[in-house]
Motif scaffolding. Sequence first.
Motif, PDB file in Angstrom:
ATOM      1  N   MET A 102       0.391  -0.775   0.445  1.00 21.25           N
ATOM      2  CA  MET A 102       0.264  -0.027   0.186  1.00 21.25           C
ATOM      3  C   MET A 102       0.821   1.215  -0.092  1.00 21.25           C
ATOM      4  SD  MET A 102      -2.947  -0.645  -0.424  1.00 21.25           S
ATOM      5  CE  MET A 102      -3.578   0.795  -0.328  1.00 21.25           C
ATOM      6  N   ALA A 103       1.744   0.838   1.100  1.00 20.88           N
ATOM      7  CA  ALA A 103       3.015   2.671   0.788  1.00 20.88           C
ATOM      8  C   ALA A 103       3.398   2.581  -0.727  1.00 20.88           C
ATOM      9  CB  ALA A 103       4.095   1.896   1.175  1.00 20.88           C
ATOM     10  N   GLN A 104       4.115   1.439  -1.295  1.00 18.65           N
ATOM     11  CA  GLN A 104       4.115   1.279  -3.073  1.00 18.65           C
ATOM     12  C   GLN A 104       3.240   2.117  -3.791  1.00 18.65           C
ATOM     13  OE1 GLN A 104       7.115   1.694  -4.491  1.00 18.65           O
ATOM     14  NE2 GLN A 104       8.222  -0.716  -2.580  1.00 18.65           N
ATOM     15  N   LEU A 105       1.627   1.667  -3.131  1.00 18.20           N
ATOM     16  CA  LEU A 105       1.116   1.802  -3.909  1.00 18.20           C
ATOM     17  C   LEU A 105       0.625   3.844  -3.971  1.00 18.20           C
ATOM     18  CD1 LEU A 105      -3.177   0.697  -3.979  1.00 18.20           C
ATOM     19  CD2 LEU A 105      -2.860   3.021  -4.194  1.00 18.20           C
ATOM     20  N   ALA A 106       0.691   3.941  -2.645  1.00 12.61           N
ATOM     21  CA  ALA A 106       0.729   5.935  -2.685  1.00 12.61           C
ATOM     22  C   ALA A 106       1.701   6.570  -3.353  1.00 12.61           C
ATOM     23  CB  ALA A 106       0.603   5.811  -0.897  1.00 12.61           C
ATOM     24  N   THR A 107       2.788   5.546  -3.742  1.00 11.15           N
ATOM     25  CA  THR A 107       4.528   6.123  -3.914  1.00 11.15           C
ATOM     26  C   THR A 107       3.547   6.309  -5.581  1.00 11.15           C
ATOM     27  OG1 THR A 107       5.358   5.265  -2.221  1.00 11.15           O
ATOM     28  CG2 THR A 107       6.525   6.847  -4.521  1.00 11.15           C
ATOM     29  N   GLU A 108       3.091   5.726  -6.221  1.00 10.32           N
ATOM     30  CA  GLU A 108       2.681   5.266  -7.681  1.00 10.32           C
ATOM     31  C   GLU A 108       1.915   6.481  -7.881  1.00 10.32           C
ATOM     32  OE1 GLU A 108       4.304   3.604 -10.613  1.00 10.32           O
ATOM     33  OE2 GLU A 108       4.303   1.663  -9.162  1.00 10.32           O
ATOM     34  N   ALA A 109       0.889   6.982  -7.022  1.00  3.33           N
ATOM     35  CA  ALA A 109      -0.483   7.142  -7.517  1.00  3.33           C
ATOM     36  C   ALA A 109       0.250   8.931  -7.514  1.00  3.33           C
ATOM     37  CB  ALA A 109      -1.707   7.373  -6.017  1.00  3.33           C
ATOM     38  N   ASN A 118       0.658  11.938  -9.650  1.00  4.53           N
ATOM     39  CA  ASN A 118       0.125  12.893  -9.853  1.00  4.53           C
ATOM     40  C   ASN A 118      -1.698  12.414  -9.322  1.00  4.53           C
ATOM     41  OD1 ASN A 118       0.288  15.829  -8.357  1.00  4.53           O
ATOM     42  ND2 ASN A 118      -0.713  16.580 -10.125  1.00  4.53           N
ATOM     43  N   PHE A 119      -1.818  11.826  -8.822  1.00  3.46           N
ATOM     44  CA  PHE A 119      -3.937  11.189  -8.146  1.00  3.46           C
ATOM     45  C   PHE A 119      -4.077  11.088  -6.257  1.00  3.46           C
ATOM     46  CE2 PHE A 119      -3.486   8.760 -11.920  1.00  3.46           C
ATOM     47  CZ  PHE A 119      -4.865   9.294 -13.797  1.00  3.46           C
ATOM     48  N   GLN A 120      -5.092  12.344  -6.379  1.00  5.07           N
ATOM     49  CA  GLN A 120      -5.220  12.218  -4.955  1.00  5.07           C
ATOM     50  C   GLN A 120      -6.505  11.439  -4.878  1.00  5.07           C
ATOM     51  OE1 GLN A 120      -5.307  16.511  -3.706  1.00  5.07           O
ATOM     52  NE2 GLN A 120      -2.841  15.996  -3.933  1.00  5.07           N
ATOM     53  N   ASP A 175      -6.729  -2.869  12.799  1.00  8.09           N
ATOM     54  CA  ASP A 175      -5.423  -1.431  12.657  1.00  8.09           C
ATOM     55  C   ASP A 175      -4.707  -2.355  11.689  1.00  8.09           C
ATOM     56  OD1 ASP A 175      -6.350  -0.987  15.392  1.00  8.09           O
ATOM     57  OD2 ASP A 175      -4.804  -2.138  16.083  1.00  8.09           O
ATOM     58  N   GLU A 176      -4.207  -3.457  11.818  1.00  3.81           N
ATOM     59  CA  GLU A 176      -4.814  -3.709   9.453  1.00  3.81           C
ATOM     60  C   GLU A 176      -4.850  -3.303   8.550  1.00  3.81           C
ATOM     61  OE1 GLU A 176      -2.133  -8.656  10.479  1.00  3.81           O
ATOM     62  OE2 GLU A 176      -4.509  -7.708  10.489  1.00  3.81           O
ATOM     63  N   LYS A 177      -6.265  -3.799   8.357  1.00 10.35           N
ATOM     64  CA  LYS A 177      -7.091  -2.546   7.601  1.00 10.35           C
ATOM     65  C   LYS A 177      -6.427  -1.653   7.538  1.00 10.35           C
ATOM     66  CE  LYS A 177     -10.783  -4.946   7.089  1.00 10.35           C
ATOM     67  NZ  LYS A 177     -10.862  -6.130   5.635  1.00 10.35           N
ATOM     68  N   LEU A 178      -6.577  -0.415   8.266  1.00 13.53           N
ATOM     69  CA  LEU A 178      -6.484   0.898   8.882  1.00 13.53           C
ATOM     70  C   LEU A 178      -5.767   1.448   8.158  1.00 13.53           C
ATOM     71  CD1 LEU A 178      -8.731   1.259  12.163  1.00 13.53           C
ATOM     72  CD2 LEU A 178      -9.911   1.861  10.247  1.00 13.53           C
ATOM     73  N   GLN A 179      -3.992   0.510   8.888  1.00 13.90           N
ATOM     74  CA  GLN A 179      -3.207   0.885   8.395  1.00 13.90           C
ATOM     75  C   GLN A 179      -2.706   1.072   7.115  1.00 13.90           C
ATOM     76  OE1 GLN A 179      -0.684  -1.617  10.512  1.00 13.90           O
ATOM     77  NE2 GLN A 179      -0.362  -0.761  12.231  1.00 13.90           N
ATOM     78  N   GLN A 180      -3.585  -0.389   6.468  1.00 14.35           N
ATOM     79  CA  GLN A 180      -3.066  -0.003   4.216  1.00 14.35           C
ATOM     80  C   GLN A 180      -4.177   1.489   4.058  1.00 14.35           C
ATOM     81  OE1 GLN A 180      -3.784  -4.097   2.358  1.00 14.35           O
ATOM     82  NE2 GLN A 180      -2.444  -5.103   4.111  1.00 14.35           N
ATOM     83  N   ARG A 181      -5.257   1.315   4.844  1.00 20.67           N
ATOM     84  CA  ARG A 181      -6.137   2.348   3.975  1.00 20.67           C
ATOM     85  C   ARG A 181      -5.698   3.533   4.031  1.00 20.67           C
ATOM     86  NH1 ARG A 181     -12.067   2.924   2.238  1.00 20.67           N
ATOM     87  NH2 ARG A 181     -12.437   4.582   2.856  1.00 20.67           N
ATOM     88  N   MET A 182      -4.923   4.062   5.188  1.00 17.67           N
ATOM     89  CA  MET A 182      -4.427   5.655   5.227  1.00 17.67           C
ATOM     90  C   MET A 182      -3.621   5.925   4.307  1.00 17.67           C
ATOM     91  SD  MET A 182      -1.385   4.869   8.405  1.00 17.67           S
ATOM     92  CE  MET A 182      -0.104   4.663   8.526  1.00 17.67           C
ATOM     93  N   TYR A 183      -2.690   4.167   3.766  1.00 13.85           N
ATOM     94  CA  TYR A 183      -2.037   4.807   2.465  1.00 13.85           C
ATOM     95  C   TYR A 183      -2.394   5.499   1.301  1.00 13.85           C
ATOM     96  CZ  TYR A 183       2.040   2.443   5.236  1.00 13.85           C
ATOM     97  OH  TYR A 183       2.728   2.686   5.759  1.00 13.85           O
ATOM     98  N   PHE A 184      -3.620   5.177   1.487  1.00 15.86           N
ATOM     99  CA  PHE A 184      -4.565   6.180   0.281  1.00 15.86           C
ATOM    100  C   PHE A 184      -4.517   8.054   0.276  1.00 15.86           C
ATOM    101  CE2 PHE A 184      -8.011   2.292  -0.212  1.00 15.86           C
ATOM    102  CZ  PHE A 184      -7.421   1.607  -1.762  1.00 15.86           C
ATOM    103  N   ARG A 232       0.281  12.493   7.433  1.00 18.92           N
ATOM    104  CA  ARG A 232       1.662  12.499   7.228  1.00 18.92           C
ATOM    105  C   ARG A 232       2.847  11.447   7.926  1.00 18.92           C
ATOM    106  NH1 ARG A 232       5.180  16.654   4.298  1.00 18.92           N
ATOM    107  NH2 ARG A 232       7.662  15.478   4.387  1.00 18.92           N
ATOM    108  N   GLN A 233       2.048  12.492   9.781  1.00 20.38           N
ATOM    109  CA  GLN A 233       2.936  11.920  10.885  1.00 20.38           C
ATOM    110  C   GLN A 233       2.533  10.427  11.254  1.00 20.38           C
ATOM    111  OE1 GLN A 233       2.418  14.115  14.519  1.00 20.38           O
ATOM    112  NE2 GLN A 233       3.753  12.626  15.736  1.00 20.38           N
ATOM    113  N   LYS A 234       2.017   9.372  11.070  1.00 15.89           N
ATOM    114  CA  LYS A 234       1.752   8.104  11.260  1.00 15.89           C
ATOM    115  C   LYS A 234       2.221   7.357  10.195  1.00 15.89           C
ATOM    116  CE  LYS A 234      -1.740   5.559  12.839  1.00 15.89           C
ATOM    117  NZ  LYS A 234      -3.256   5.375  12.854  1.00 15.89           N
ATOM    118  N   ILE A 235       1.689   7.789   8.949  1.00 18.55           N
ATOM    119  CA  ILE A 235       2.657   7.250   7.210  1.00 18.55           C
ATOM    120  C   ILE A 235       3.977   7.840   7.740  1.00 18.55           C
ATOM    121  CG2 ILE A 235       2.853   7.660   5.669  1.00 18.55           C
ATOM    122  CD1 ILE A 235      -0.008   8.093   4.695  1.00 18.55           C
TER     123      ILE A 235
END
Length: 641
Positions: free
Chosen positions: A523-530, A534-536, A574-583, A591-594
Motif C-alpha cells: 500500500m505504501a508503494q501504491l501511494a508512491t505510484e499514485a 499526481n492522483f489524490q 488495525d491492519e486494515k486501517l493501516q493499509q487504508r491510510m496510504y490512500f 503524514r506523521q503516522k505514515i
Amino acid sequence: MRDLSAYQLTDWLPTTPKEARLLGWEQPDVILFSGDAYVDHPSFGAAVIGRLLQNMGLKVAIVPQPNWRDDLRDFKKFCVPRLFFGVSAGAMDSMVNHYTANRRLRSDDAYTPGGKAGFRPDYATTVYTQILKKLFPDVPVLIGGIEASLRRLTHYDYWKDELMPGILASSGADMLVYGMGEQPLKEIVQLLEKGVPFSSLTTVAQTAITQPLHDELPKNKHWSDLELASHEACLADKKVYASNFRHIEEQSNRWHAARLIQNVGDKRIVINPPFPPMTSNELDASFDLPYTRLPHPRYKDKGAIPAFEMIKFSVNIHRGCFGGCSFCTISAHQGKFIASRSKESVLREVEQVMQMPDFKGYLSDLGGPSANMYQMQGIDLKLCERCTRPSCIHPNICKNLNTDHTPLIDIYRSVDKLPGIKKSFIGSGVRYDMLLNPMAGEAEKTSHQRYMKELIAYHVSGRLKVAPEHTSDQVLKMMRKPSFSLFKKFSKIFDDINREQGLKQQLVPYFISSHPGSREEDMAQLATEAHELNFQLEQVQDFTPTPMTVSTEIYYSGYHPYTLEPVFTAHSKDEKLQQRMYFFWYKPEYRQKIESRLRALKRSDLIQKLFQKSGKAEQNLIRTKPSAKNERTPFLKNKRR
C-alpha cells in the motif's frame, strides 16, 4: 414516455389488494416479495421477473419491502398465490446493503424512497422465506436474486464471521433460481401450467433444490455429477473448503457445467447446471417488456429513490463479464459469457428515455457490467464450450476471444445521431487491458485505437472510471487484474487524446486496500505510484468479503483455492486501517503516522518519494467531485456534426 400523472395506477403491477381488484383479480398467480422499493424498470429484478411472468399470462402481485416486525399483515394481504411465492432480498445482498467494510451499520439505503435505512432485515431472503413458510407451509416458495444466488452453497459470511450452509438449508425455501432468472422461470411456469406439481420440478436448469440423503438423485442423462465436500467437511477443514470453491467457480463459468451436489446434515443441496447464454432475441424480449420505467405511485412525496435516480437516464446494452476478477461476483451471478442486446432494442430504449419529461439530452451511461464487452465472444464457440478458465482475459487475453470494438462504436454513434441526444456518456468501468493487447489482430488493434479516441473525445462526462485496483503486480495477479504498467500506458493515451482534442478531463482510478496478498508495504508503494502520477485518490474502498468470490475464500481460509498455497490477508481492524491510510497520503493529518509506519517497516526511502512534489501536470489531480453542470461544460463543443 409520459410523466407519472399520465399513467393509471393499473399500469404498474399491483402492490395492494385494492390495486388487484382494480384489475378484476380474485387471486394472484404469483406473489413476489422484494427487499427493494418497486421501480418498474429493467434494471430492477422484481420488475423484470414480474413483467416476464405477466407476459406469460400470469397475474403477478409485488410486495415491496414488507414489514417483518409487526403483525406480518404485508405477508398476508394477498392471501395465497395460485402457483408460488417468489422472494428476493433485492438488487444487493442485504448484508452488503446494510454494513460497511468495517461492519458499521450504514445510515442510508439507495433502494428505498428518500434513501432511508431500516426497511429490510438482515438476511432478507431467509427472513421473508421463513415467515412465509410459517404462515403458509403448503405454498411453494421460490427464492432468487443476488443474495440467494451467491449463497447457494456453503459460503463464508463476513458479518457473522463464520461459514454458513447453502441458503436453501437455512431458509427452508422449496427452490432457488440462481443467476438471471428469465430462462428457468419460463420453464417452471410452463411445467406448472401443464399440471406438473411444484415438488416434481427437480431437473429445471439453473435451479437448486434440497432432498433427503436417502432419496435417489433426479435423473437427467445429459448431465454429469460432481459431488462437493459436505458442509460439515468444510467446517472442519479450511483447506477442504478452499479446494471446494475451485470446483464451484469452474462449473459456474462453464458452458456445459456439471450438476453440483453438496450434503448438509441429513439433506443434500442439488445445483442443476445453468442454461446456455441468452441470445440477443431473448435478451431483447426481456428489455422490451412494457415497463413504465418509473417508481410505483405509492412513493409519491416520499422522496427520490437514489438507485433509480442514478440509472434512469442510462441504458444497459449487455449482460455478463469475462473479466473474472477475484473479488467480483458478476460472473457468479450473470456468468462470464456475454449476452448482448441488438442495436435496434438499445435504440428503442434510448428513445423511451428521451421522452421522459425531465430528460435534458444527456444519457448518463451506455454500458453494462463492463463498459466495453458488447458483442464479444469466442471466435470458435466450440472452444468456449470446452473452456474452464474463469477469466477470458487473465493471465492473458485468450487468442480465441474476439475483442473487436466496432459494434460498440456503432452503438455509440447511432445513439448520438438521434434527435434530442446531446451527449451519451459512458459511466461503466472500461477494461483498458483489452484495448492494449499486443497479441490482437490488426483489425482488432485498429478498432481499439478508434474506440479509445471515440470514448475519450466524445463520451467522457469530465471523468472516466477505470479500475486498476492496485499497483503491485503480485497483488494484481491475486486479483486477476493486469499489470499497473498497462494503466500507465492507458493514462498516457488518455492525456494525449485530451491534448489533441483540447479537453481537460480526468481519469478516476479505483483502488482496493487489504485485498488478500496485499501487505502494508504494498500500500505504501501504491501511494508512491499514485503520487508520481499526481492522483489524490477518492474512489477507494477496503476489501469487503462477499459470498462466492475467490478473494473471500482466501480471506476466510488463508489458502488460494487453485493452488492451496497460504496467502497473507489483513484481518484485524488495525491492519486494515493501516493499509487504508496510504490512500490519503496527501492529507496532513496522516503524514506523521505514515512516516512512523514506514520507518518501522524500514522503508524510509519511500518517505522522500511520497512527500516530495510530483512533476506531473496539475490538471491530473483528483481532489473533489465536480458538479454535473461542470462535468458537461467542456464537451458541448465536441458534439459530432
